[in-house]
Design an enzyme around this catalytic site. Structure first.
Site, PDB file in Angstrom:
ATOM      1  N   CYS A  87      -0.926   0.211  71.523  1.00 12.79           N
ATOM      2  CA  CYS A  87       0.130  -0.845  72.188  1.00 12.79           C
ATOM      3  C   CYS A  87      -0.179  -2.248  71.748  1.00 12.79           C
ATOM      4  CB  CYS A  87       0.562  -0.427  73.645  1.00 12.79           C
ATOM      5  SG  CYS A  87       2.190  -1.117  73.974  1.00 12.79           S
ATOM      6  N   GLU A 146      21.205   4.455  80.891  1.00 17.09           N
ATOM      7  CA  GLU A 146      20.947   5.841  81.264  1.00 17.09           C
ATOM      8  C   GLU A 146      19.640   6.267  80.468  1.00 17.09           C
ATOM      9  OE1 GLU A 146      25.136   7.889  82.608  1.00 17.09           O
ATOM     10  OE2 GLU A 146      24.723   7.274  80.583  1.00 17.09           O
ATOM     11  N   THR A 152      20.217   6.103  91.571  1.00 19.68           N
ATOM     12  CA  THR A 152      21.372   6.662  90.965  1.00 19.68           C
ATOM     13  C   THR A 152      22.842   5.647  91.051  1.00 19.68           C
ATOM     14  OG1 THR A 152      22.868   8.569  90.974  1.00 19.68           O
ATOM     15  CG2 THR A 152      22.103   8.030  92.832  1.00 19.68           C
ATOM     16  N   TYR A 153      23.583   5.635  90.110  1.00 25.01           N
ATOM     17  CA  TYR A 153      24.742   5.103  90.223  1.00 25.01           C
ATOM     18  C   TYR A 153      26.069   6.210  90.205  1.00 25.01           C
ATOM     19  CZ  TYR A 153      21.796   1.559  88.270  1.00 25.01           C
ATOM     20  OH  TYR A 153      20.742   0.487  88.122  1.00 25.01           O
ATOM     21  N   ASN A 154      25.479   7.323  90.575  1.00 24.42           N
ATOM     22  CA  ASN A 154      26.516   8.562  90.658  1.00 24.42           C
ATOM     23  C   ASN A 154      27.581   8.773  89.552  1.00 24.42           C
ATOM     24  OD1 ASN A 154      26.387   7.392  93.857  1.00 24.42           O
ATOM     25  ND2 ASN A 154      25.868   9.473  93.401  1.00 24.42           N
ATOM     26  N   THR A 155      26.764   8.134  88.241  1.00 24.07           N
ATOM     27  CA  THR A 155      27.615   8.554  86.903  1.00 24.07           C
ATOM     28  C   THR A 155      26.681   9.246  85.925  1.00 24.07           C
ATOM     29  OG1 THR A 155      26.672   6.318  86.155  1.00 24.07           O
ATOM     30  CG2 THR A 155      28.748   6.303  87.467  1.00 24.07           C
ATOM     31  N   THR A 166      23.114  13.373  90.420  1.00 18.22           N
ATOM     32  CA  THR A 166      22.325  13.497  89.208  1.00 18.22           C
ATOM     33  C   THR A 166      21.038  13.934  89.788  1.00 18.22           C
ATOM     34  OG1 THR A 166      21.799  11.122  89.484  1.00 18.22           O
ATOM     35  CG2 THR A 166      23.712  11.848  87.881  1.00 18.22           C
TER      36      THR A 166
END
Length: 479
Positions: free
Chosen positions: A117, A450, A373-376, A385
């Site tokens: 790297c 995501e 989480t963004y609950n999407t 999720t």
């Protein structure tokens, strides 16, 4: 367990915000011809407003250069996590600790070199020189103190096969002599090694582009720049079997990839509520998933030798790489049972006792990414999720031979399609092989933010796995 956190004050003033705004604007100008990521459109990252959510640590990190580096810009898609990451990395590199500052940067170089790297190597060449490091050491391992060279074995094992670490490796490093390490120094070094192995996974998995700031060049940089990670140029033609990049789930004509995944999540939740799986069946499913991971092939690669002179100088035994934990035809290695040695019950307290406060910071970072989480999910809102996040985290640990008694590994096969498994194994075990095609091949309807979250989960799961093996070996040495 209710754990406190270090007492350092990370509040942010209005002047800091102004400084960061200027820094971000300069970053945009510098990256006008090439964005921070080869995988993510720059317009997706510009929408992430890191300034309002991040601490004064960012000011100290970037006020000298007046810009935000590419890793920070990509991570800024998740500001809460970014702050925890910056706080932890800042503590490891800059705050009081067992190791001198220039040692910390050199250890980061050694860790990054295991995965070729160049992005991280360049970053810490700068840091090494700025903290008083001897320029001659940058000629390679033959020029550094024997004490540092003694870390080579633990570095390569942690990076590629951490399950091989034994208490004898610890005893060899801490035995009495002029080149010995104290346990506190060794823990600091191991945390740095694990951090930068895992960060290399994030760099390659997110397609992080080279920095393009001529102001940061030094006498060592021009030679390194030509061999930056070049994730967008990685040879996609080396994929051994393109069918592996397709989902192994047959999508119904009426269902999209996304809706199919959501349907499986719903069905698994219902099955979980209807029946309780026996421990024997749970173990069988773990062993099945572990063996099936052998069939996940990241590409048509031999065990390549690092030929780049600027990187190979920092590597001993360059042909040593990841080998599947459950290789066929070999003596069975014992599974690491999480209930026997877990981060929460064992690793946290040990690392915190030997390297004050780092346990709190690591624990916060692990919890942050796991619970984030963004609950999407793509275009769907109000989605739980948790099941998917746990499958991602536990699949990484499964590949490293770590098993959780309370987890049904049948969920991994239901939730993670084959193309995603290929991506996970590549990014976690051979990150330098990651390609844009692999990144694009899974979750095609999902947002880039995501997918970055996936990379954060993989990075932290990998780091925790390395630390668990290392800390278990230290515990055995102490007992």
């Amino acid at each position: 367990m209710n754990r406190g956190s270090p007492s350092t004050d990370y509040t942010m003033c209005s002047n800091c915000q102004k400084l960061l705004r200027k820094g971000k604007e300069k970053s945009r100008v510098l990256q006008s011809t090439r964005g921070p990521s080869a995988f993510i459109p720059e317009k997706e990252l510009i929408q992430a407003d890191v300034v309002a959510d991040c601490s004064s640590l960012l000011v100290e990190e970037f006020c000298t250069s007046g810009r935000l580096d590419n890793i920070t810009q990509v991570m800024s898609l998740h500001p809460q996590y970014l702050e925890s990451f910056i706080r932890t990395q800042f503590y490891m590199l800059r705050m009081d600790g067992p190791l001198p500052l220039h040692y910390r940067h050199y250890i980061a170089i050694m860790a990054s070199a295991r995965h070729q790297c160049s992005y991280l190597i360049n970053m810490h060449v700068d840091g090494f020189l700025k903290t008083g490091g001897i320029a001659e050491w940058l000629n390679g391992l033959d020029y550094i103190p024997q004490r540092l060279r003694n870390l080579n074995e633990i570095n390569k094992l942690l990076a590629h096969r951490p399950w091989l670490i034994r208490k004898e490796h610890i005893q060899e490093l801490v035995k009495t002599g002029e080149n010995n390490w104290s346990l506190a120094e060794l823990v600091h070094a191991m945390v740095l090694l694990a951090h930068y192995h895992a960060l290399a996974s994030f760099v390659f998995g997110s397609g992080i582009n080279p920095e393009q700031d001529p102001e940061t060049s030094n006498g060592f940089r021009p030679e390194l720049i030509s061999n930056f990670c070049d994730c967008d140029l990685t040879n996609d033609n080396n994929i051994k079997n393109t069918s592996l990049l397709r989902s192994n789930f047959q999508l119904d004509d009426s269902l999209s990839e996304l809706e199919n995944l959501m349907e499986r999540m719903k069905r698994l939740q219902e099955d979980r509520e209807d029946e309780e799986t026996s421990q024997e069946e749970m173990l069988t499913r773990f062993e099945k998933e572990k063996k099936e991971s052998l069939l996940v092939i990241s590409g048509d690669f031999d065990d390549e030798v690092v030929s780049r002179s600027n990187i190979s100088r920092y590597i001993e035994d360059p042909g040593f790489g990841y080998k599947d934990f459950a290789r066929r035809g070999e003596e069975h290695l014992p599974t690491f049972r999480a209930q026997d040695y877990s981060w929460e019950d064992h690793g946290f307290s040990l690392v915190n006792s030997l390297y004050s406060d780092i346990g709190h910071l690591l624990d916060e970072k692990f919890r942050m990414v796991y619970n984030l989480t963004y609950n999407t999910m793509a275009t769907h809102e109000d989605v739980d999720t948790t099941m998917l996040r746990r499958a991602l985290f536990n699949y990484v640990h499964c590949m490293f031979g770590i098993r959780y008694d309370d987890y049904d590994y049948g969920e991994v096969n239901q939730l993670l399609e084959q193309s995603l498994k290929v991506y996970i194994k590549t990014v976690t075990c051979y990150p330098e092989r990651a390609t844009k095609r692999m990144y694009d091949s899974y979750w095609r309807q999902f947002k880039h933010s995501e997918k970055v979250h996936v990379n954060l989960l993989l990075m932290e799961a990998r780091m925790q796995a390395e630390l668990l093996y290392a800390l278990r070996a230290i515990t055995r040495h102490l007992t």
